[in-house]
Scaffold this motif. Structure first.
Motif, PDB file in Angstrom:
ATOM      1  N   PHE A 218       2.246   8.257   6.517  1.00  0.00           N
ATOM      2  CA  PHE A 218       3.192   9.313   6.155  1.00  0.00           C
ATOM      3  C   PHE A 218       2.907  10.606   6.922  1.00  0.00           C
ATOM      4  N   PRO A 219       3.959  11.319   7.354  1.00  0.00           N
ATOM      5  CA  PRO A 219       3.747  12.561   8.093  1.00  0.00           C
ATOM      6  C   PRO A 219       3.434  13.771   7.219  1.00  0.00           C
ATOM      7  N   SER A 220       3.718  13.684   5.920  1.00  0.00           N
ATOM      8  CA  SER A 220       3.454  14.798   5.007  1.00  0.00           C
ATOM      9  C   SER A 220       3.224  14.244   3.606  1.00  0.00           C
ATOM     10  N   LYS A 221       2.646  15.066   2.744  1.00  0.00           N
ATOM     11  CA  LYS A 221       2.397  14.571   1.382  1.00  0.00           C
ATOM     12  C   LYS A 221       3.704  14.364   0.631  1.00  0.00           C
TER      13      LYS A 221
ATOM     14  N   THR B 289       0.831  -1.203   0.000  1.00  0.00           N
ATOM     15  CA  THR B 289       0.000   0.000   0.000  1.00  0.00           C
ATOM     16  C   THR B 289       0.865   1.252   0.000  1.00  0.00           C
ATOM     17  N   ARG B 290       1.919   1.244   0.818  1.00  0.00           N
ATOM     18  CA  ARG B 290       2.818   2.399   0.871  1.00  0.00           C
ATOM     19  C   ARG B 290       3.469   2.644  -0.491  1.00  0.00           C
ATOM     20  N   LEU B 291       3.834   1.556  -1.184  1.00  0.00           N
ATOM     21  CA  LEU B 291       4.435   1.705  -2.504  1.00  0.00           C
ATOM     22  C   LEU B 291       3.410   2.217  -3.514  1.00  0.00           C
ATOM     23  N   GLU B 292       2.166   1.754  -3.409  1.00  0.00           N
ATOM     24  CA  GLU B 292       1.100   2.258  -4.277  1.00  0.00           C
ATOM     25  C   GLU B 292       0.892   3.754  -4.061  1.00  0.00           C
ATOM     26  N   VAL B 293       0.909   4.161  -2.800  1.00  0.00           N
ATOM     27  CA  VAL B 293       0.768   5.583  -2.475  1.00  0.00           C
ATOM     28  C   VAL B 293       1.911   6.381  -3.091  1.00  0.00           C
ATOM     29  N   ALA B 294       3.129   5.869  -2.978  1.00  0.00           N
ATOM     30  CA  ALA B 294       4.297   6.568  -3.522  1.00  0.00           C
ATOM     31  C   ALA B 294       4.171   6.758  -5.026  1.00  0.00           C
ATOM     32  N   ARG B 295       3.777   5.700  -5.727  1.00  0.00           N
ATOM     33  CA  ARG B 295       3.638   5.823  -7.188  1.00  0.00           C
ATOM     34  C   ARG B 295       2.531   6.796  -7.551  1.00  0.00           C
ATOM     35  N   ALA B 296       1.421   6.744  -6.819  1.00  0.00           N
ATOM     36  CA  ALA B 296       0.311   7.656  -7.084  1.00  0.00           C
ATOM     37  C   ALA B 296       0.726   9.099  -6.825  1.00  0.00           C
ATOM     38  N   ALA B 297       1.462   9.320  -5.748  1.00  0.00           N
ATOM     39  CA  ALA B 297       1.914  10.676  -5.419  1.00  0.00           C
ATOM     40  C   ALA B 297       2.800  11.226  -6.523  1.00  0.00           C
ATOM     41  N   VAL B 298       3.715  10.421  -7.034  1.00  0.00           N
ATOM     42  CA  VAL B 298       4.598  10.885  -8.104  1.00  0.00           C
ATOM     43  C   VAL B 298       3.786  11.223  -9.349  1.00  0.00           C
ATOM     44  N   ARG B 299       2.818  10.392  -9.684  1.00  0.00           N
ATOM     45  CA  ARG B 299       1.978  10.692 -10.861  1.00  0.00           C
ATOM     46  C   ARG B 299       1.291  12.037 -10.709  1.00  0.00           C
ATOM     47  N   LEU B 300       0.721  12.286  -9.544  1.00  0.00           N
ATOM     48  CA  LEU B 300       0.002  13.535  -9.313  1.00  0.00           C
ATOM     49  C   LEU B 300       0.963  14.719  -9.238  1.00  0.00           C
ATOM     50  N   PHE B 301       2.097  14.538  -8.566  1.00  0.00           N
ATOM     51  CA  PHE B 301       3.071  15.624  -8.484  1.00  0.00           C
ATOM     52  C   PHE B 301       3.583  15.981  -9.874  1.00  0.00           C
ATOM     53  N   LEU B 302       3.764  14.976 -10.713  1.00  0.00           N
ATOM     54  CA  LEU B 302       4.257  15.202 -12.069  1.00  0.00           C
ATOM     55  C   LEU B 302       3.224  15.961 -12.897  1.00  0.00           C
ATOM     56  N   ALA B 303       1.958  15.631 -12.696  1.00  0.00           N
ATOM     57  CA  ALA B 303       0.889  16.248 -13.484  1.00  0.00           C
ATOM     58  C   ALA B 303       0.511  17.637 -12.980  1.00  0.00           C
ATOM     59  N   LYS B 304       0.533  17.827 -11.644  1.00  0.00           N
ATOM     60  CA  LYS B 304      -0.012  19.058 -11.076  1.00  0.00           C
ATOM     61  C   LYS B 304       0.993  19.888 -10.278  1.00  0.00           C
ATOM     62  N   GLY B 305       2.089  19.280  -9.908  1.00  0.00           N
ATOM     63  CA  GLY B 305       3.009  19.940  -8.995  1.00  0.00           C
ATOM     64  C   GLY B 305       2.647  19.597  -7.552  1.00  0.00           C
ATOM     65  N   VAL B 306       3.607  19.713  -6.663  1.00  0.00           N
ATOM     66  CA  VAL B 306       3.379  19.355  -5.268  1.00  0.00           C
ATOM     67  C   VAL B 306       2.379  20.290  -4.614  1.00  0.00           C
ATOM     68  N   ALA B 307       2.532  21.594  -4.833  1.00  0.00           N
ATOM     69  CA  ALA B 307       1.675  22.580  -4.163  1.00  0.00           C
ATOM     70  C   ALA B 307       0.207  22.397  -4.517  1.00  0.00           C
ATOM     71  N   ASP B 308      -0.074  21.998  -5.752  1.00  0.00           N
ATOM     72  CA  ASP B 308      -1.465  21.876  -6.202  1.00  0.00           C
ATOM     73  C   ASP B 308      -2.023  20.465  -6.048  1.00  0.00           C
TER      74      ASP B 308
ATOM     75  N   GLY C 115      -7.306   4.679  -3.284  1.00  0.00           N
ATOM     76  CA  GLY C 115      -8.505   4.048  -2.726  1.00  0.00           C
ATOM     77  C   GLY C 115      -8.435   3.828  -1.232  1.00  0.00           C
ATOM     78  N   ILE C 116      -7.734   4.727  -0.525  1.00  0.00           N
ATOM     79  CA  ILE C 116      -7.663   4.652   0.930  1.00  0.00           C
ATOM     80  C   ILE C 116      -8.165   5.971   1.509  1.00  0.00           C
ATOM     81  N   SER C 117      -8.407   5.991   2.801  1.00  0.00           N
ATOM     82  CA  SER C 117      -8.857   7.218   3.446  1.00  0.00           C
ATOM     83  C   SER C 117      -7.676   8.131   3.736  1.00  0.00           C
ATOM     84  N   VAL C 118      -7.965   9.412   3.903  1.00  0.00           N
ATOM     85  CA  VAL C 118      -6.914  10.362   4.256  1.00  0.00           C
ATOM     86  C   VAL C 118      -6.334  10.007   5.624  1.00  0.00           C
ATOM     87  N   ARG C 119      -7.195   9.527   6.527  1.00  0.00           N
ATOM     88  CA  ARG C 119      -6.707   9.124   7.852  1.00  0.00           C
ATOM     89  C   ARG C 119      -5.655   8.019   7.718  1.00  0.00           C
ATOM     90  N   THR C 120      -5.916   7.045   6.843  1.00  0.00           N
ATOM     91  CA  THR C 120      -4.941   5.970   6.622  1.00  0.00           C
ATOM     92  C   THR C 120      -3.655   6.522   6.027  1.00  0.00           C
TER      93      THR C 120
END
Length: 204
Positions: free
Chosen positions: A62-65, A22-41, A52-57
């Motif tokens: 992770f302590p930060s995005k 799950t952590r690896l899935e999150v990492a790949r998803a984060a990179v896709r979004l950061f690449l498309a939109k930038g970190v700030a956005d 497909g997980i909750s923000v609480r999870t």
């Protein structure tokens, strides 16, 4: 029954493996979004929804995005530390290279995500900080492994410098490979070349 016990000891429980996946899935998803939109956005909610997980999870993992990308970095570092720990005193650099290249093999998806992440570190200070922090945490682990190989109770100046050389060689190699995607050599070949250069030390 003995075989089942051995299996449980030999690899992490299913729940732990699932967490790692799950952590690896999150990492790949984060990179896709950061690449498309930038970190700030990019929001934590978007990253969580992509997996497909909750923000609480997400916040439990992770302590930060920005830190969501860390699992893409730690796998290779942990593999290197394990290889250094298994590297015997009667073995040379060539045997270490064999262990490094013959062991952990990242999937194409994971490798692409990591290269995209490293490219983003040039323009995203938060991701650059995570990248450098991963290597800062790696160096003591490398030094401990090299001290063990040398028969020392703890790292000394020599093993600390050796660990820094290996750490720097790995970081520079990945950056060079990411920033020059047109280069024909594979990342494994480039890593092997860099470690041989580090092993030779400074020119006389």
């Amino acid at each position: 029954m003995a075989q089942q016990t051995s299996d449980r000891i030999g690899r992490p429980p299913l729940t732990e493996r699932r967490k790692a996946e799950t952590r690896l899935e999150v990492a790949r998803a984060a990179v896709r979004l950061f690449l498309a939109k930038g970190v700030a956005d990019t929001s934590a909610e978007e990253i969580a929804a992509e997996v497909g997980i909750s923000v609480r999870t997400l916040w439990r993992y992770f302590p930060s995005k920005e830190s969501c990308v860390m699992p893409l970095l730690t796998g290779g570092i942990e593999h290197t530390a394990a290889c250094l720990s298994a590297w015997r005193r009667d073995q040379g650099v060539s045997e270490l290279l064999e262990m490094l290249t013959a062991g952990r093999v990242a999937s194409r998806e994971e490798l692409v995500a990591m290269m995209n992440l490293v490219r983003l570190t040039r323009t995203e200070p938060g991701l650059r900080a995570v990248w450098l922090e991963a290597h800062r945490e790696a160096e003591p682990a490398f030094a401990e492994a090299l001290a063990h190989r040398a028969g020392l109770a703890e790292p000394n100046l020599v093993t600390a410098v050796q660990a820094a050389m290996i750490n720097g060689a790995l970081r520079v190699t990945v950056e060079h490979h990411a920033f020059h995607p047109d280069r024909p050599e594979s990342l494994a070949a480039a890593t092997a070349e860099a470690l041989v250069v580090a092993a030779r030390g400074l020119p006389t």
